[in-house]
Motif scaffolding. Structure first.
Motif, PDB file in Angstrom:
ATOM      1  N   LYS A 131       0.836  -1.204   0.000  1.00 60.87           N
ATOM      2  CA  LYS A 131       0.000   0.000   0.000  1.00 60.87           C
ATOM      3  C   LYS A 131       0.866   1.248   0.000  1.00 60.87           C
ATOM      4  O   LYS A 131       0.587   2.212  -0.733  1.00 60.87           O
ATOM      5  CB  LYS A 131      -0.912  -0.019   1.227  1.00 60.87           C
ATOM      6  CG  LYS A 131      -1.805   1.200   1.353  1.00 60.87           C
ATOM      7  CD  LYS A 131      -2.680   1.108   2.602  1.00 60.87           C
ATOM      8  CE  LYS A 131      -3.565   2.344   2.742  1.00 60.87           C
ATOM      9  NZ  LYS A 131      -4.391   2.272   3.986  1.00 60.87           N
ATOM     10  N   TYR A 132       1.911   1.243   0.830  1.00 63.10           N
ATOM     11  CA  TYR A 132       2.802   2.398   0.922  1.00 63.10           C
ATOM     12  C   TYR A 132       3.463   2.677  -0.423  1.00 63.10           C
ATOM     13  O   TYR A 132       3.487   3.820  -0.893  1.00 63.10           O
ATOM     14  CB  TYR A 132       3.869   2.151   1.990  1.00 63.10           C
ATOM     15  CG  TYR A 132       4.956   3.205   2.012  1.00 63.10           C
ATOM     16  CD1 TYR A 132       4.774   4.395   2.713  1.00 63.10           C
ATOM     17  CD2 TYR A 132       6.160   3.016   1.333  1.00 63.10           C
ATOM     18  CE1 TYR A 132       5.763   5.380   2.727  1.00 63.10           C
ATOM     19  CE2 TYR A 132       7.145   3.984   1.341  1.00 63.10           C
ATOM     20  CZ  TYR A 132       6.954   5.159   2.040  1.00 63.10           C
ATOM     21  OH  TYR A 132       7.920   6.127   2.046  1.00 63.10           O
ATOM     22  N   CYS A 133       4.003   1.636  -1.061  1.00 65.57           N
ATOM     23  CA  CYS A 133       4.746   1.827  -2.302  1.00 65.57           C
ATOM     24  C   CYS A 133       3.835   2.242  -3.456  1.00 65.57           C
ATOM     25  O   CYS A 133       4.230   3.052  -4.302  1.00 65.57           O
ATOM     26  CB  CYS A 133       5.500   0.547  -2.658  1.00 65.57           C
ATOM     27  SG  CYS A 133       6.984   0.297  -1.639  1.00 65.57           S
ATOM     28  N   GLN A 134       2.641   1.715  -3.500  1.00 62.81           N
ATOM     29  CA  GLN A 134       1.703   2.112  -4.552  1.00 62.81           C
ATOM     30  C   GLN A 134       1.388   3.597  -4.455  1.00 62.81           C
ATOM     31  O   GLN A 134       1.383   4.321  -5.456  1.00 62.81           O
ATOM     32  CB  GLN A 134       0.424   1.279  -4.455  1.00 62.81           C
ATOM     33  CG  GLN A 134       0.587  -0.164  -4.919  1.00 62.81           C
ATOM     34  CD  GLN A 134      -0.664  -1.004  -4.687  1.00 62.81           C
ATOM     35  OE1 GLN A 134      -1.517  -0.659  -3.857  1.00 62.81           O
ATOM     36  NE2 GLN A 134      -0.774  -2.103  -5.398  1.00 62.81           N
ATOM     37  N   SER A 135       1.140   4.065  -3.245  1.00 58.42           N
ATOM     38  CA  SER A 135       0.838   5.477  -3.030  1.00 58.42           C
ATOM     39  C   SER A 135       2.071   6.340  -3.274  1.00 58.42           C
ATOM     40  O   SER A 135       1.987   7.408  -3.900  1.00 58.42           O
ATOM     41  CB  SER A 135       0.323   5.676  -1.603  1.00 58.42           C
ATOM     42  OG  SER A 135       0.122   7.050  -1.324  1.00 58.42           O
ATOM     43  N   TYR A 136       3.206   5.870  -2.806  1.00 50.51           N
ATOM     44  CA  TYR A 136       4.460   6.630  -2.911  1.00 50.51           C
ATOM     45  C   TYR A 136       4.859   6.842  -4.366  1.00 50.51           C
ATOM     46  O   TYR A 136       5.196   7.959  -4.791  1.00 50.51           O
ATOM     47  CB  TYR A 136       5.546   5.874  -2.158  1.00 50.51           C
ATOM     48  CG  TYR A 136       6.873   6.580  -2.067  1.00 50.51           C
ATOM     49  CD1 TYR A 136       7.096   7.556  -1.099  1.00 50.51           C
ATOM     50  CD2 TYR A 136       7.914   6.253  -2.933  1.00 50.51           C
ATOM     51  CE1 TYR A 136       8.321   8.194  -0.999  1.00 50.51           C
ATOM     52  CE2 TYR A 136       9.138   6.896  -2.840  1.00 50.51           C
ATOM     53  CZ  TYR A 136       9.343   7.859  -1.880  1.00 50.51           C
ATOM     54  OH  TYR A 136      10.552   8.492  -1.785  1.00 50.51           O
ATOM     55  N   LEU A 137       4.821   5.777  -5.162  1.00 48.75           N
ATOM     56  CA  LEU A 137       5.241   5.868  -6.554  1.00 48.75           C
ATOM     57  C   LEU A 137       4.217   6.568  -7.443  1.00 48.75           C
ATOM     58  O   LEU A 137       4.515   6.918  -8.592  1.00 48.75           O
ATOM     59  CB  LEU A 137       5.537   4.474  -7.102  1.00 48.75           C
ATOM     60  CG  LEU A 137       6.744   3.760  -6.478  1.00 48.75           C
ATOM     61  CD1 LEU A 137       6.896   2.358  -7.050  1.00 48.75           C
ATOM     62  CD2 LEU A 137       8.028   4.569  -6.693  1.00 48.75           C
ATOM     63  N   ALA A 138       3.013   6.760  -6.929  1.00 50.76           N
ATOM     64  CA  ALA A 138       1.974   7.473  -7.674  1.00 50.76           C
ATOM     65  C   ALA A 138       2.016   8.977  -7.411  1.00 50.76           C
ATOM     66  O   ALA A 138       1.273   9.743  -8.035  1.00 50.76           O
ATOM     67  CB  ALA A 138       0.596   6.925  -7.315  1.00 50.76           C
ATOM     68  N   ASP A 139       2.896   9.402  -6.499  1.00 52.02           N
ATOM     69  CA  ASP A 139       2.996  10.809  -6.141  1.00 52.02           C
ATOM     70  C   ASP A 139       3.916  11.518  -7.139  1.00 52.02           C
ATOM     71  O   ASP A 139       5.122  11.262  -7.181  1.00 52.02           O
ATOM     72  CB  ASP A 139       3.566  10.935  -4.724  1.00 52.02           C
ATOM     73  CG  ASP A 139       3.545  12.370  -4.216  1.00 52.02           C
ATOM     74  OD1 ASP A 139       3.458  13.301  -5.033  1.00 52.02           O
ATOM     75  OD2 ASP A 139       3.643  12.560  -2.984  1.00 52.02           O
ATOM     76  N   PRO A 140       3.387  12.424  -7.965  1.00 50.72           N
ATOM     77  CA  PRO A 140       4.221  13.102  -8.974  1.00 50.72           C
ATOM     78  C   PRO A 140       5.350  13.930  -8.360  1.00 50.72           C
ATOM     79  O   PRO A 140       6.407  14.106  -8.975  1.00 50.72           O
ATOM     80  CB  PRO A 140       3.214  13.988  -9.725  1.00 50.72           C
ATOM     81  CG  PRO A 140       2.046  14.128  -8.804  1.00 50.72           C
ATOM     82  CD  PRO A 140       1.976  12.853  -8.035  1.00 50.72           C
TER      83      PRO A 140
ATOM     84  N   SER B 161      13.733   9.088  -1.480  1.00 52.93           N
ATOM     85  CA  SER B 161      14.642   8.052  -0.983  1.00 52.93           C
ATOM     86  C   SER B 161      14.090   6.632  -1.096  1.00 52.93           C
ATOM     87  O   SER B 161      14.854   5.664  -1.084  1.00 52.93           O
ATOM     88  CB  SER B 161      15.011   8.343   0.484  1.00 52.93           C
ATOM     89  OG  SER B 161      13.840   8.368   1.293  1.00 52.93           O
ATOM     90  N   ASP B 162      12.780   6.476  -1.210  1.00 50.11           N
ATOM     91  CA  ASP B 162      12.192   5.138  -1.290  1.00 50.11           C
ATOM     92  C   ASP B 162      11.843   4.709  -2.719  1.00 50.11           C
ATOM     93  O   ASP B 162      11.258   3.634  -2.905  1.00 50.11           O
ATOM     94  CB  ASP B 162      10.928   5.056  -0.426  1.00 50.11           C
ATOM     95  CG  ASP B 162      11.238   4.847   1.046  1.00 50.11           C
ATOM     96  OD1 ASP B 162      12.224   4.136   1.340  1.00 50.11           O
ATOM     97  OD2 ASP B 162      10.514   5.384   1.895  1.00 50.11           O
ATOM     98  N   VAL B 163      12.196   5.498  -3.689  1.00 44.41           N
ATOM     99  CA  VAL B 163      11.832   5.161  -5.070  1.00 44.41           C
ATOM    100  C   VAL B 163      12.451   3.840  -5.501  1.00 44.41           C
ATOM    101  O   VAL B 163      11.764   2.935  -5.990  1.00 44.41           O
ATOM    102  CB  VAL B 163      12.223   6.291  -6.048  1.00 44.41           C
ATOM    103  CG1 VAL B 163      12.097   5.799  -7.494  1.00 44.41           C
ATOM    104  CG2 VAL B 163      11.336   7.508  -5.840  1.00 44.41           C
TER     105      VAL B 163
END
Length: 220
Positions: A50-59, A82-84
């Motif tokens: 859930k975290y990564c889906q939201s994180y990588l969807a943030d422009p 840093s988490d990309v």
């Protein structure tokens, strides 16, 4: 002395399973989908997927990441993105690629990494902190593997000063698993912890054969 629950939280939690053991909520051979259905982010506690889906969807995150490629000294962008790479590794594991996922993205096993191949978890690596008794690790793993006797040896590792550092090693083979425990030492020969590797036996043999084949030759 048997590993207590607090120490097991730093190491691994074995329990009976049909074709192996479960290590801190994960089983060697489980799918990436199964792994990330329970994996949570270290420090944050949010489900990793859930975290990564939201994180990588943030422009804003992706823009910051692109900026770091040309402006490596831009600390704000480095921190913001840093988490990309880690989250992309999670995506790659789910997509069936060969990838290592660090413990930040799966806090259950503790410090170390999870290695995936063809969407399956095939290796877990743990670095146990200083003060973890090597003899107790050996005794507990032996018990949890049904009494399988380890092969004991001393391996000479080269340190940064080209000096030989002796490290004790124990290895087990049970069912389809290989488990190794290595006592790690620093430049002053002091014990700094225990490295534990749990892997699918066929996968580990394949990787070791590849490493041997690609090793530089000193004699031509």
């Amino acid at each position: 002395m048997r590993i207590s629950i607090p120490l097991t939280a730093c190491l691994l939690l074995f329990c009976s399973a049909a074709y192996g053991q479960v290590f801190k909520s994960h089983k060697i051979g489980e799918t990436a989908e199964q792994f990330f259905s329970v994996a949570t982010m270290a420090e944050i506690g949010t489900p990793t997927r859930k975290y990564c889906q939201s994180y990588l969807a943030d422009p804003k995150v992706l823009k910051a990441y692109d900026k770091t490629k040309t402006k490596k000294a831009d600390l704000k962008s480095v921190v913001q993105s840093s988490d990309v790479q880690g989250c992309r590794a999670v995506e790659e594991a789910l997509a069936g690629k060969d990838v290592d996922v660090g413990s930040r993205y799966a806090k259950e096993p503790g410090t170390g990494s999870a290695i995936f191949h063809n969407s399956q978890l095939l290796m877990l690596v743990f670095h146990l902190e200083e003060g973890t008794p090597f003899a107790e690790v050996v005794n507990d793993v032996t018990k949890e593997l049904g009494g399988a006797k380890p092969t004991m040896s001393t391996v000479a590792q080269q340190n940064d000063f080209n000096a030989s550092v002796p490290e004790r090693e124990a290895s087990w083979e049970a069912d389809h698993l290989v488990v190794r425990a290595v006592e790690e030492r620093d430049l002053r020969y002091s014990v700094t912890g225990v490295l534990v590797i749990v892997a699918d036996s066929e996968y580990l043999k394949k990787k070791e054969a590849e490493r041997e084949a690609n090793a530089p030759r000193t004699i031509h």
